[in-house]
Enzyme design. Structure first.
Site, short mmCIF file in Angstrom:
data_model
loop_
_atom_site.label_atom_id
_atom_site.label_comp_id
_atom_site.label_asym_id
_atom_site.label_seq_id
_atom_site.Cartn_x
_atom_site.Cartn_y
_atom_site.Cartn_z
N GLU A 175 -173.93 17.87 -23.79
CA GLU A 175 -174.25 18.74 -22.34
C GLU A 175 -174.56 18.00 -21.40
O GLU A 175 -173.87 18.23 -20.16
CB GLU A 175 -175.10 19.90 -22.74
CG GLU A 175 -174.42 21.05 -23.85
CD GLU A 175 -173.23 21.83 -23.52
OE1 GLU A 175 -172.65 21.75 -22.53
OE2 GLU A 175 -172.85 22.49 -24.55
N ARG A 213 -171.90 17.92 -17.98
CA ARG A 213 -172.43 18.67 -16.91
C ARG A 213 -173.25 18.09 -15.73
O ARG A 213 -172.73 17.88 -14.58
CB ARG A 213 -173.32 19.97 -17.31
CG ARG A 213 -172.83 20.91 -18.34
CD ARG A 213 -173.61 22.14 -18.83
NE ARG A 213 -173.22 22.65 -19.92
CZ ARG A 213 -173.10 24.02 -19.99
NH1 ARG A 213 -173.35 24.90 -18.89
NH2 ARG A 213 -172.50 24.47 -21.21
N ASP A 250 -162.85 20.92 -29.75
CA ASP A 250 -162.03 20.79 -28.64
C ASP A 250 -161.92 19.67 -27.56
O ASP A 250 -160.71 19.02 -27.69
CB ASP A 250 -162.29 22.22 -27.80
CG ASP A 250 -164.02 22.15 -27.31
OD1 ASP A 250 -164.70 21.21 -28.03
OD2 ASP A 250 -164.37 23.22 -27.06
N GLU A 256 -161.40 28.36 -19.79
CA GLU A 256 -160.27 27.87 -20.32
C GLU A 256 -158.83 28.14 -20.10
O GLU A 256 -157.78 27.42 -19.84
CB GLU A 256 -160.51 27.30 -21.89
CG GLU A 256 -161.38 26.74 -22.17
CD GLU A 256 -162.74 27.18 -22.02
OE1 GLU A 256 -163.03 28.37 -22.05
OE2 GLU A 256 -164.02 26.63 -22.12
N THR A 272 -164.24 17.73 -19.03
CA THR A 272 -164.13 18.90 -19.59
C THR A 272 -164.95 19.80 -18.87
O THR A 272 -164.90 21.17 -19.33
CB THR A 272 -164.34 18.58 -21.11
OG1 THR A 272 -164.11 20.09 -21.90
CG2 THR A 272 -165.80 18.41 -21.26
#
Ligand SMILES: *[C@@H]1O[C@H](CO)[C@@H](O)[C@H](O)[C@H]1NC(C)=O
Ligand SMILES: *[C@@H]1O[C@H](CO)[C@@H](O)[C@H](O)[C@H]1NC(C)=O
Ligand SMILES: *[C@@H]1O[C@H](CO)[C@@H](O)[C@H](O)[C@H]1NC(C)=O
Length: 577
Positions: free
Chosen positions: A182, A186, A317, A480, A567
């Site tokens: 994360e 991010r 994913d 998404e 992503t």
């Protein structure tokens, strides 16, 4: 003489404002173009963290030598194909402009609330109007929103936020461990994307400081990182890779660390992730479904043969998403990413994608979804369960298809993206739930007659025909679906995709607005007023609203031939011309 006075005045100003203002607000007059004095471009200053926990201050227990070098040298003629449709006659008509403005207004409303009620907190709680820390307390929403502020031309707020980001202190956390995945997608991604757009050096310095801290997570016996970067364990040199970790966690750090290596010229960041790729490459054929990697992986012993579940959704994913994106970021100079993508895509087509069985009257029934496969000793179970998270797959097939010139993949990508758009329309609130089940056709193509009897037997009769259930009926502001629709619009130029997106946007706004901003909702199957949850994850402003905005923007704004999105929707500049 005038120049000297100007410089002197600038120096005085610099001195004064600095002492008055804890952030920056230094007016660098050198950078001002004539006529822009009312909106000066401030200088963003980098402030070092108070304690730097990195590969200089803490020795590596398992140092590597020699390191894998970034592919470099003169660029060979790229074998990759262009991604974006050419839009030869594009006109930004007033109706599209109005949609673009509506998205920007939604962003400004959420951003202003964050600024007022949750400044420097990780998230704004959109129902109670307070701040909360969910990712270490390093202003996740602020860092994640930087490049959206830039793209939406909210420059004053961009500089305000960039100045705050450039003085984030990684030592200032109550946590004892960092979520490596994360924080990479991010914070590191956010700083790199904002740097790639703005060229603000302090953002790259802050990214490097963070990247160097996160690099410590790779200091394990086999150089595969664990899920957490635990500060104490790292200091003692006792970190090990996880024995049952989500596949996506260590396997989708590659884009961010590679971009950091490209921008700093320091190949060690590339080395770190390319060793994870070495593992992926040798493990691809060793799983229970050769060609795919399972949801959970034993990274410690480098084994992929225990887990039976395979998916493009939660846990896996972005592992898949990053394969074509790495080929693009490295300008095709590392063919193994293309090879892994091609192999995986073939298995995904056979075992993961499904076509929902819909009534013959449904005019949008040429659509696809990504489900799950479970490999047992004697059979493979195909589960036609859709997830909001797996909606990225449309964009992935589109990108792979474009880059490697596989038209069939672009067509699949479009059917997947349209499937997600269809699923928004299929639920009473106008949004897709987190997880839902459908009835599947036997094959992706060919006739698929509606089976009313089967539907009566299995389906939830409250829901639209074809939908069996909404196993997790929340919508949590996820991106998404709009991500894939946006990417497929830019790849195909099909204008009707914008109308699909506009309907989605209106439904999201109608159901998620709170007095402060927008919130996750509990149940998309409810007719009328829906329960609001006190959560607005940073991807709302980083991804969802960015993709909606770009959908209604002229196609040269963040062209897919100039940028590649991580992503978390942070645009990295493609190294190649
Ligand atoms: C530490 O972070 C908190 C927010 O999480 C912030 O309010 C505080 O000012 C920071 N302290 C320092 C010394 O940077
Ligand atoms: C690592 O930390 C040291 C001080 O502890 C600092 O001087 C150096 O700049 C840091 N390196 C990076 C890349 O941030
Ligand atoms: C969602 O709403 C439907 C319809 O009102 C209800 O039947 C269902 O139990 C709800 N599900 C959850 C998890 O709240």
């Amino acid at each position: 003489m005038l120049v000297i006075i100007a410089v002197f005045l600038a120096a005085v100003l610099l001195f004064r404002t600095k002492s008055l203002e804890p952030y920056y607000l230094v007016t660098n007059t050198d950078l001002l173009a004539p006529g822009t004095t009312s909106n000066p471009k401030p200088t963003i200053r980098f402030y070092a963290s108070s304690f730097q926990f990195n590969s200089t201050s803490v020795p590596q227990r398992y140092p590597v030598s020699p390191i894998h070098q970034l592919p470099s040298g003169p660029l060979k003629h790229s074998r990759l194909h262009r991604v974006q449709h050419s839009f030869p006659h594009y006109q930004h008509d007033p109706a599209t402009k109005a949609r673009q403005d509506a998205v920007r207004a939604a962003f400004v409303r959420s951003w202003d609330s964050y600024k007022e009620h949750a400044w420097l907190w990780d998230e704004l709680a959109p129902v109670s109007g307070q701040g909360k820390n969910t990712f270490g307390g390093w202003a996740a929403t602020l860092v994640d929103s930087l490049d959206t502020l830039w793209i939406m031309d909210l420059r004053e707020d961009f500089y305000l936020a960039a100045a705050a980001a450039a003085q984030l202190d990684w030592a200032n956390t109550t946590e004892t461990a960092v979520n490596l995945f994360e924080t990479t997608i991010r914070h590191l991604g956010g700083l790199l994307g904002a740097y790639d757009l703005s060229g603000e050096k302090a953002l790259l310095e802050k990214a490097t400081e963070l990247g160097d801290m996160l690099y410590m997570a790779f200091d394990t016996p086999n150089r595969l990182p664990g899920f957490w970067l635990d500060f104490e364990k790292a200091k003692q040199g006792v970190q090990v890779a996880g024995s049952n970790d989500p596949a996506a966690a260590p396997c989708s750090l590659s884009l961010e660390f590679t971009r950091l290596a490209q921008l700093t010229g320091d190949s060690k960041y590339f080395d770190a992730v390319s060793r994870v790729t070495d593992f992926l490459e040798q493990a691809q054929g060793a799983s229970k479904l050769p060609g795919m990697w399972p949801k959970l992986i034993n990274f410690r012993d480098e084994r992929v043969d225990a887990e039976i579940g395979f998916t493009l959704g939660a846990l896996s994913d972005s592992l898949y998403e990053y394969l074509p994106k790495m080929a693009l970021l490295l300008d095709g100079q590392a063919p193994r990413y293309e090879n892994m993508y091609r192999t995986a895509a073939g298995v995904i087509k056979t075992h993961i994608l499904f076509r929902p069985m819909l009534p013959d009257t449904d005019s949008h029934n040429d659509i696809l979804f990504a489900g799950d496969a479970y490999v047992h000793a004697d059979r493979i179970d195909h589960v036609s369960e859709g997830q909001h998270l797996s909606c990225f797959a449309g964009g992935m097939f589109g990108l792979g298809g474009k880059l490697f010139d596989i038209p069939d993949h672009v067509a699949i990508g479009e059917r997947l993206a349209r499937g997600c758009g269809w699923a928004y329309d299929a639920f009473p609130a106008g949004m897709m739930p987190e997880i839902f089940n459908m009835m599947a056709c036997d094959s992706l193509d060919g006739p698929c007659p509606w089976d009313e009897h089967r539907w009566q037997k299995h389906g939830d009769q409250q829901l639209k025909k074809g939908v069996v259930n909404a196993r997790d009926p929340r919508y949590i502001l996820r991106p998404e679906a709009i991500e894939s629709l946006f990417l497929l619009y830019r790849m195909t130029g099909k204008e009707d995709l914008r109308d699909v997106a506009w309907r989605m946007f209106q439904d999201i706004m109608a159901n998620t607005q709170t007095p402060f901003a927008n919130s996750a909702i509990a149940n998309v199957t409810v007719h009328g007023e829906t329960e609001k949850l006190d959560s607005m994850e940073s991807f709302w402003m980083s991804e969802t609203l960015k993709y909606f905005y770009l959908m209604f923007s002229p196609p040269d704004l963040i062209s897919l031939d100039e940028f590649v999105f991580n992503t978390e929707a942070h645009p990295f500049r493609q190294a190649a011309p």
